[in-house]
Design an enzyme around this catalytic site. Sequence first.
Site, PDB file in Angstrom:
ATOM      1  N   ASP A  14      49.820  64.839  55.575  1.00  0.00           N
ATOM      2  CA  ASP A  14      48.544  65.155  55.726  1.00  0.00           C
ATOM      3  C   ASP A  14      47.735  64.169  54.772  1.00  0.00           C
ATOM      4  O   ASP A  14      47.709  63.993  53.644  1.00  0.00           O
ATOM      5  CB  ASP A  14      48.599  66.824  54.877  1.00  0.00           C
ATOM      6  CG  ASP A  14      47.150  67.149  54.896  1.00  0.00           C
ATOM      7  OD1 ASP A  14      46.178  66.735  55.276  1.00  0.00           O
ATOM      8  OD2 ASP A  14      46.851  68.189  54.203  1.00  0.00           O
ATOM      9  N   GLU A  74      44.858  35.576  40.164  1.00  0.00           N
ATOM     10  CA  GLU A  74      45.303  35.445  38.779  1.00  0.00           C
ATOM     11  C   GLU A  74      44.734  36.625  37.986  1.00  0.00           C
ATOM     12  O   GLU A  74      43.524  36.707  37.384  1.00  0.00           O
ATOM     13  CB  GLU A  74      44.686  34.409  37.871  1.00  0.00           C
ATOM     14  CG  GLU A  74      45.314  32.961  38.694  1.00  0.00           C
ATOM     15  CD  GLU A  74      44.541  31.691  37.822  1.00  0.00           C
ATOM     16  OE1 GLU A  74      43.586  32.002  36.968  1.00  0.00           O
ATOM     17  OE2 GLU A  74      44.840  30.386  38.334  1.00  0.00           O
ATOM     18  N   HIS A  87      40.577  35.657  39.169  1.00  0.00           N
ATOM     19  CA  HIS A  87      40.427  34.529  40.073  1.00  0.00           C
ATOM     20  C   HIS A  87      41.149  34.380  41.138  1.00  0.00           C
ATOM     21  O   HIS A  87      42.495  34.286  40.906  1.00  0.00           O
ATOM     22  CB  HIS A  87      40.402  33.244  38.965  1.00  0.00           C
ATOM     23  CG  HIS A  87      39.851  33.264  37.862  1.00  0.00           C
ATOM     24  ND1 HIS A  87      40.100  32.687  36.353  1.00  0.00           N
ATOM     25  CD2 HIS A  87      38.731  33.856  37.342  1.00  0.00           C
ATOM     26  CE1 HIS A  87      39.190  33.055  35.569  1.00  0.00           C
ATOM     27  NE2 HIS A  87      38.312  33.913  35.979  1.00  0.00           N
ATOM     28  N   ARG A 133      34.616  25.561  35.200  1.00  0.00           N
ATOM     29  CA  ARG A 133      35.006  26.696  35.332  1.00  0.00           C
ATOM     30  C   ARG A 133      33.875  27.735  35.236  1.00  0.00           C
ATOM     31  O   ARG A 133      33.706  29.016  34.936  1.00  0.00           O
ATOM     32  CB  ARG A 133      35.850  27.114  34.382  1.00  0.00           C
ATOM     33  CG  ARG A 133      37.451  26.494  34.433  1.00  0.00           C
ATOM     34  CD  ARG A 133      38.426  26.767  33.156  1.00  0.00           C
ATOM     35  NE  ARG A 133      39.709  25.914  33.476  1.00  0.00           N
ATOM     36  CZ  ARG A 133      40.680  26.342  34.103  1.00  0.00           C
ATOM     37  NH1 ARG A 133      40.631  27.568  34.498  1.00  0.00           N
ATOM     38  NH2 ARG A 133      41.567  25.814  34.363  1.00  0.00           N
ATOM     39  N   GLU A 144      39.017  28.261  44.511  1.00  0.00           N
ATOM     40  CA  GLU A 144      39.498  29.214  43.506  1.00  0.00           C
ATOM     41  C   GLU A 144      38.131  29.851  43.450  1.00  0.00           C
ATOM     42  O   GLU A 144      36.993  29.427  42.964  1.00  0.00           O
ATOM     43  CB  GLU A 144      39.808  28.751  42.115  1.00  0.00           C
ATOM     44  CG  GLU A 144      40.054  29.892  40.976  1.00  0.00           C
ATOM     45  CD  GLU A 144      40.019  29.429  39.665  1.00  0.00           C
ATOM     46  OE1 GLU A 144      40.489  30.266  38.792  1.00  0.00           O
ATOM     47  OE2 GLU A 144      39.819  28.167  39.422  1.00  0.00           O
TER      48      GLU A 144
END
Length: 469
Positions: free
Chosen positions: A51, A130, A269, A339, A358
């Site tokens: 269900d 990550e 990331h 970054r 990334e």
Amino acid sequence: MTPAEVTQLIKDQGIKLIDFKFADLLGTWQHFTTTLTEYSEDLFTDGLGFDGSSIRGWKVINASDMLVIPDADTAWVDIYNAEPTLSFICTIKDPITREPYDRDPRGVAEKAEAYLKSTGLADTAFFGPEAEFFIFDDVRYDYTANSSFHSLDSVEGIWNTGREEFPNLGHKIRHKEGYFPVSPTDTLQDIRNEMCLEMEKAGIPIERQHHEVATGGQAEIDIRFAPLKVMGDHMMYYKYITKNVAKKYNKVVTFMPKPLFGDNGSGMHTHQSLWKGGKPLFAGDKYAGLSEMALFYIGGILKHARALTAFTNPTTNSYKRLVPGFEAPVNLAYSARNRSAAIRIPTYSPNPKAKRIEFRTPDPAANPYVAFAALLLAGLDGIQNRIDPGDPLDKNLYELPPEELAKVPSVPDSLAGALEALEADHEFLLKGDVFNEDFISNWIEMKTKEYDALRLRTHPYEFFMYFDL
């Protein structure tokens, strides 16, 4: 693993119970368990009825019958059961049409991989998230009509420098100084090690683990990249195993993106690359060693990034992390090594197989199957439409002059903003029927209710700012 091999495993391991795990729409594992009387090798094709009416975001009660189809390749002896139990990750199908249920996250991942192959552009999309998380010693919270509070604690927390601990040995981690300390400052090495070893037993290759930047027990365990659906499975194991290992030590893990004020939140990331015929497609002679395809893939993600955040940053709390100054990239730009950009091109290795992009905006509250599928579709849209990502920004975006920063687009600053972006920009998600209008509208409705639930409630800090007016 074939069904016959599963049957042999059951005999060899003395298995008594079978556990069927599947993800709800928001990305939390649900399960039910049977004895061996229900087991046969036909399960892997015929499935088992259940269900689905009470699963978050799924069927209404008048259309609730569903089939769970276990994946033999995911067989794992679940050590967090007292009796020998074999666990499977499952996909959900409609019992009448036998088609994948369009609100099943794992089914979305399967359709995304099928669509990728149908384009002829590539045959495999690799993802490598990550994921960061916190390990706390105590968590308490409550909300009533006339009061509210939350309280988190960790023996590592900088707020405990003055606490009587019989004795307090110091070694508390200052805000933003939790990156890579050794013991005795890092108190969680053994716990993270056990998490890694248990994940490897579940078939998840580990790259590294370490303490993360924030005080109060922030951690990161990096797992080896894998194809989209497999990585979704791995992330579900990741959360399940980390939480259960922490419980063994009388601690608790949370993937809430921003549990602490004034320190870094937890991101996820997400590294991505496309391959075909066993060869990487993102390596080339363009910027940072990328191929033209990779740059177009970046262009697709940057174009659709605001809409993507509805899936990659799907909670109201996500946007407490997405603010400048805490390493959470809010600026929609790309760069090698930088970054502070939303998309970074790692430069650790000259090997073409290591070439990837990334996307640093996502957080671990995301449903991995859904988030990875959406990212893939955005990247493919960039390739198919040759979307130019523009020039890279190699400067520290947090230190740009205001007039220069104003020219750089940014992610939404709230879940409401992300949902508005998704409503306006989701055509790229409909390709290959990976997502459909029902899925999108249902997601927006669910998440709008979450946003409204928070918006309607008085915040404790409002008393500090406004009570004396």
